[in-house]
Design a protein around this motif. Structure first.
Motif, PDB file in Angstrom:
ATOM      1  N   ALA A 302       0.849  -1.200   0.000  1.00 20.31           N
ATOM      2  CA  ALA A 302       0.000   0.000   0.000  1.00 20.31           C
ATOM      3  C   ALA A 302       0.884   1.249   0.000  1.00 20.31           C
ATOM      4  O   ALA A 302       2.042   1.198   0.412  1.00 20.31           O
ATOM      5  CB  ALA A 302      -0.899  -0.005   1.231  1.00 20.31           C
ATOM      6  N   PRO A 303       0.359   2.378  -0.466  1.00 28.30           N
ATOM      7  CA  PRO A 303       1.143   3.622  -0.426  1.00 28.30           C
ATOM      8  C   PRO A 303       1.515   3.986   1.017  1.00 28.30           C
ATOM      9  O   PRO A 303       0.804   3.612   1.952  1.00 28.30           O
ATOM     10  CB  PRO A 303       0.190   4.677  -1.011  1.00 28.30           C
ATOM     11  CG  PRO A 303      -0.982   3.957  -1.530  1.00 28.30           C
ATOM     12  CD  PRO A 303      -0.989   2.568  -0.987  1.00 28.30           C
ATOM     13  N   PRO A 304       2.614   4.719   1.195  1.00 30.39           N
ATOM     14  CA  PRO A 304       3.109   5.026   2.558  1.00 30.39           C
ATOM     15  C   PRO A 304       2.315   6.156   3.211  1.00 30.39           C
ATOM     16  O   PRO A 304       2.811   7.273   3.383  1.00 30.39           O
ATOM     17  CB  PRO A 304       4.563   5.440   2.296  1.00 30.39           C
ATOM     18  CG  PRO A 304       4.530   6.040   0.930  1.00 30.39           C
ATOM     19  CD  PRO A 304       3.498   5.271   0.148  1.00 30.39           C
ATOM     20  N   VAL A 305       1.104   5.811   3.622  1.00 28.39           N
ATOM     21  CA  VAL A 305       0.191   6.810   4.187  1.00 28.39           C
ATOM     22  C   VAL A 305       0.777   7.455   5.443  1.00 28.39           C
ATOM     23  O   VAL A 305       0.665   8.678   5.639  1.00 28.39           O
ATOM     24  CB  VAL A 305      -1.175   6.130   4.472  1.00 28.39           C
ATOM     25  CG1 VAL A 305      -2.053   6.987   5.359  1.00 28.39           C
ATOM     26  CG2 VAL A 305      -1.876   5.809   3.143  1.00 28.39           C
ATOM     27  N   ALA A 306       1.432   6.645   6.286  1.00 32.55           N
ATOM     28  CA  ALA A 306       1.996   7.214   7.525  1.00 32.55           C
ATOM     29  C   ALA A 306       3.076   8.249   7.185  1.00 32.55           C
ATOM     30  O   ALA A 306       3.170   9.303   7.821  1.00 32.55           O
ATOM     31  CB  ALA A 306       2.572   6.107   8.401  1.00 32.55           C
ATOM     32  N   VAL A 313       1.782  15.732   3.673  1.00 35.57           N
ATOM     33  CA  VAL A 313       1.359  15.614   2.274  1.00 35.57           C
ATOM     34  C   VAL A 313      -0.166  15.445   2.236  1.00 35.57           C
ATOM     35  O   VAL A 313      -0.700  14.534   2.875  1.00 35.57           O
ATOM     36  CB  VAL A 313       2.020  14.380   1.599  1.00 35.57           C
ATOM     37  CG1 VAL A 313       1.553  14.239   0.152  1.00 35.57           C
ATOM     38  CG2 VAL A 313       3.537  14.505   1.664  1.00 35.57           C
ATOM     39  N   GLY A 314      -0.847  16.310   1.505  1.00 36.30           N
ATOM     40  CA  GLY A 314      -2.295  16.164   1.335  1.00 36.30           C
ATOM     41  C   GLY A 314      -2.587  14.911   0.535  1.00 36.30           C
ATOM     42  O   GLY A 314      -1.853  14.575  -0.393  1.00 36.30           O
ATOM     43  N   MET A 315      -3.647  14.192   0.904  1.00 36.73           N
ATOM     44  CA  MET A 315      -3.996  12.961   0.188  1.00 36.73           C
ATOM     45  C   MET A 315      -5.379  13.099  -0.446  1.00 36.73           C
ATOM     46  O   MET A 315      -6.360  13.405   0.236  1.00 36.73           O
ATOM     47  CB  MET A 315      -3.987  11.769   1.157  1.00 36.73           C
ATOM     48  CG  MET A 315      -2.597  11.431   1.665  1.00 36.73           C
ATOM     49  SD  MET A 315      -2.595  10.009   2.794  1.00 36.73           S
ATOM     50  CE  MET A 315      -3.138  10.783   4.318  1.00 36.73           C
ATOM     51  N   MET A 335     -13.649   5.294  -2.307  1.00 35.74           N
ATOM     52  CA  MET A 335     -13.517   5.901  -0.973  1.00 35.74           C
ATOM     53  C   MET A 335     -13.491   4.813   0.098  1.00 35.74           C
ATOM     54  O   MET A 335     -12.669   4.838   1.023  1.00 35.74           O
ATOM     55  CB  MET A 335     -14.688   6.860  -0.724  1.00 35.74           C
ATOM     56  CG  MET A 335     -14.645   8.105  -1.597  1.00 35.74           C
ATOM     57  SD  MET A 335     -16.240   8.946  -1.710  1.00 35.74           S
ATOM     58  CE  MET A 335     -16.409   9.602  -0.040  1.00 35.74           C
ATOM     59  N   ASN A 336     -14.387   3.849  -0.055  1.00 35.27           N
ATOM     60  CA  ASN A 336     -14.405   2.741   0.905  1.00 35.27           C
ATOM     61  C   ASN A 336     -13.065   1.999   0.885  1.00 35.27           C
ATOM     62  O   ASN A 336     -12.491   1.683   1.925  1.00 35.27           O
ATOM     63  CB  ASN A 336     -15.572   1.810   0.575  1.00 35.27           C
ATOM     64  CG  ASN A 336     -15.685   0.684   1.576  1.00 35.27           C
ATOM     65  OD1 ASN A 336     -14.852  -0.212   1.585  1.00 35.27           O
ATOM     66  ND2 ASN A 336     -16.687   0.738   2.441  1.00 35.27           N
ATOM     67  N   MET A 337     -12.564   1.747  -0.334  1.00 37.10           N
ATOM     68  CA  MET A 337     -11.284   1.036  -0.464  1.00 37.10           C
ATOM     69  C   MET A 337     -10.132   1.831   0.141  1.00 37.10           C
ATOM     70  O   MET A 337      -9.186   1.250   0.698  1.00 37.10           O
ATOM     71  CB  MET A 337     -10.982   0.787  -1.943  1.00 37.10           C
ATOM     72  CG  MET A 337     -11.830  -0.270  -2.604  1.00 37.10           C
ATOM     73  SD  MET A 337     -11.377  -0.286  -4.357  1.00 37.10           S
ATOM     74  CE  MET A 337     -12.286  -1.726  -4.904  1.00 37.10           C
ATOM     75  N   THR A 340     -10.450   0.984   3.791  1.00 38.89           N
ATOM     76  CA  THR A 340     -10.232  -0.419   4.190  1.00 38.89           C
ATOM     77  C   THR A 340      -8.865  -0.928   3.733  1.00 38.89           C
ATOM     78  O   THR A 340      -8.224  -1.701   4.441  1.00 38.89           O
ATOM     79  CB  THR A 340     -11.317  -1.340   3.603  1.00 38.89           C
ATOM     80  OG1 THR A 340     -11.411  -1.126   2.210  1.00 38.89           O
ATOM     81  CG2 THR A 340     -12.662  -1.097   4.243  1.00 38.89           C
ATOM     82  N   LEU A 341      -8.405  -0.538   2.551  1.00 40.22           N
ATOM     83  CA  LEU A 341      -7.150  -1.090   2.016  1.00 40.22           C
ATOM     84  C   LEU A 341      -5.934  -0.233   2.370  1.00 40.22           C
ATOM     85  O   LEU A 341      -4.835  -0.747   2.524  1.00 40.22           O
ATOM     86  CB  LEU A 341      -7.234  -1.234   0.489  1.00 40.22           C
ATOM     87  CG  LEU A 341      -8.341  -2.149  -0.057  1.00 40.22           C
ATOM     88  CD1 LEU A 341      -8.351  -2.141  -1.576  1.00 40.22           C
ATOM     89  CD2 LEU A 341      -8.152  -3.578   0.460  1.00 40.22           C
ATOM     90  N   PHE A 342      -6.120   1.086   2.433  1.00 43.32           N
ATOM     91  CA  PHE A 342      -4.973   1.979   2.660  1.00 43.32           C
ATOM     92  C   PHE A 342      -4.943   2.568   4.080  1.00 43.32           C
ATOM     93  O   PHE A 342      -3.970   3.208   4.462  1.00 43.32           O
ATOM     94  CB  PHE A 342      -4.979   3.136   1.658  1.00 43.32           C
ATOM     95  CG  PHE A 342      -4.685   2.726   0.219  1.00 43.32           C
ATOM     96  CD1 PHE A 342      -4.245   1.451  -0.102  1.00 43.32           C
ATOM     97  CD2 PHE A 342      -4.856   3.647  -0.814  1.00 43.32           C
ATOM     98  CE1 PHE A 342      -3.981   1.091  -1.419  1.00 43.32           C
ATOM     99  CE2 PHE A 342      -4.578   3.299  -2.138  1.00 43.32           C
ATOM    100  CZ  PHE A 342      -4.141   2.016  -2.448  1.00 43.32           C
ATOM    101  N   GLY A 343      -6.026   2.416   4.832  1.00 45.06           N
ATOM    102  CA  GLY A 343      -6.028   2.883   6.219  1.00 45.06           C
ATOM    103  C   GLY A 343      -6.252   4.374   6.391  1.00 45.06           C
ATOM    104  O   GLY A 343      -5.909   4.932   7.436  1.00 45.06           O
TER     105      GLY A 343
END
Ligand code: NIG
Ligand code: FE
Length: 409
Positions: A302-306, A313-315, A335-337, A340-343
């Motif tokens: 998954a992309p490095p959301v943390a 960084v705006g997402m 949006m749901n994904m 659920t997938l990226f947190g």
């Protein structure tokens, strides 16, 4: 005392997720009101703060429903012909996306279909997809070219994209994606094709006013950072902003490349590292997250959301609607994904399809939040809490969509 001008329309009795602040949170106003004049928001606030004696040509009571800014799908390849279901079946059987692309399938099979399709056929197919998005409260859509790969066919795609905005009540933003794949007639010469993009295609498309921005695909199966850098320099020379498909399948330092060129956004980003996230944060480049492509390609990373959070960084969140990696016409599902997938948090997701998506398109001054002076683009939801907007898979709680002050459904 001067007579107060009546609102064209006034919505009362709503809870508002205004997205008005730069910080986290939804900018909630309970028991709010919105007034529109000439397609723009002229009042937004608690109903009790409405000026005394305010009137409107039309007044709607929303009975406690929630209002968000109209949703923004800021990354799509929505104009295409045919489908690539057979490739998906091959991938389910063990083939991988890059091998299919190297064998001449993938993007190039959509290029063949687009080159063979008339403008009318492309428009009809794209409109059906646009209508699915509008039914979910979308009021702004970005549409890329990139399945033409020669000047005539790239122009054809962009003309069709522009025409979608004339055919429907939606803001249509176009992006030239010539550097998407190498067409067969380029005979393997990637540098010569980049030359053609920079010296012929891009200037002609810019002169015709067909593109609002320029995109590229930086990846082993597509173009190198150096080649993309040349396209970006040419785009900037013509006054066009840039964005990038970056680090989708491998870490090619695409995020840092986009940031170095002051890109509006870098998109996908599954393989982006800490340094890439830091560079994006410093440059103000938005991370556009595309969980539909991640899901359909059965990616693991998954992309490095943390890291994006750490570096401010705006997402944004988008469908990536395309025939290959993301045959997806539901922003609500994306949006749901994303959650659920990226947190992503609920608030991040909702900001990601409004305020941050507007920023990814360079349109934050006009759309993406409920503020006086912004376009009166609204999505009105029959929900008790914003999380219910995208909680139930396959359920669409949209009550009404408002585009430039007009109720469209
Ligand atoms: O966003 N990554 C490159 N471009 C598209 C896929 C295009 C295709 O497979 O047709 C994407 O995933
Ligand atoms: Fe894409």
């Amino acid at each position: 005392m001067a007579e107060r001008r009546p609102f064209d329309r006034l919505w009362l009795g709503a809870h508002l997720a205004t997205m008005a602040e730069a910080g986290p949170g939804l900018g909630v106003i309970q028991d709010g009101a919105i007034g529109a004049i000439n397609g723009r928001i002229a009042f937004v606030g608690p109903e009790t703060a409405l000026p005394h004696g305010a009137s409107a040509h039309e007044t709607m009571r929303l009975d406690g429903r929630w209002v968000t800014p109209g949703l923004i799908d800021c990354h799509t390849h929505i104009v295409y012909a045919g489908n690539r279901a057979a490739e998906w079946e091959m991938r389910l059987g063990g083939a991988n996306y890059e091998d299919i692309a190297r064998a001449g399938g993938g993007i190039l099979s959509s290029v063949q279909a687009v080159r063979a399709a008339s403008e009318e056929a492309l428009r009809a197919q794209a409109l059906a997809r646009v209508d699915r998005l509008l039914a979910e409260g979308v009021t702004t859509i970005e549409a890329k070219s990139g399945y033409g790969l020669d000047l005539d066919n790239e122009r054809k795609l962009l003309r069709v994209a522009r025409s979608l905005g004339a055919a429907r009540a939606v803001r249509l933003v176009t992006t030239f994606l010539g550097a998407h794949a190498l067409p067969p007639e380029a005979c393997g010469d990637r540098d010569a094709f980049i030359d053609e993009i920079c010296t012929t295609m891009l200037p002609a498309i810019a002169a015709a006013g067909l593109a609002d921005a320029v995109d590229g695909f930086c990846e082993g199966i597509a173009f190198s950072p150096g080649q993309i850098g040349r396209v970006f320099d040419a785009a900037h020379g013509l006054g066009l902003p840039v964005k990038l498909h970056a680090d989708q399948l491998t870490n090619g330092s695409g995020a840092a490349l986009a940031a170095r060129h002051g890109a509006l956004s870098a998109d996908h980003l599954e393989y982006t590292d800490e340094a890439g996230a830091a560079a994006m944060g410093a440059a103000g480049t938005v991370a556009v997250l595309l969980p539909g492509a991640f899901y359909m390609l059965r990616e693991r990373q998954a992309p490095p959301v943390a890291a994006f959070r750490r570096h401010g960084v705006g997402m944004a969140v988008s469908t990536d609607c395309n025939p290959g990696t993301a045959p997806l016409v539901s922003l609500l599902l994306a949006m749901n994904m994303a959650a659920t997938l990226f947190g992503l948090t609920v608030d991040e997701v909702l900001r990601g399809v409004t305020r941050e998506a507007a920023r990814a398109l360079g349109l934050l001054d006009s759309v993406g939040s409920l503020e006086v002076g912004r376009a009166c683009d609204l999505a009105i939801w029959s929900v008790q809490h914003p999380v219910e907007i995208f909680h139930t898979l396959g359920h669409n709680p949209l009550f009404a969509r408002v585009f430039a002050g007009n109720v469209t459904d």
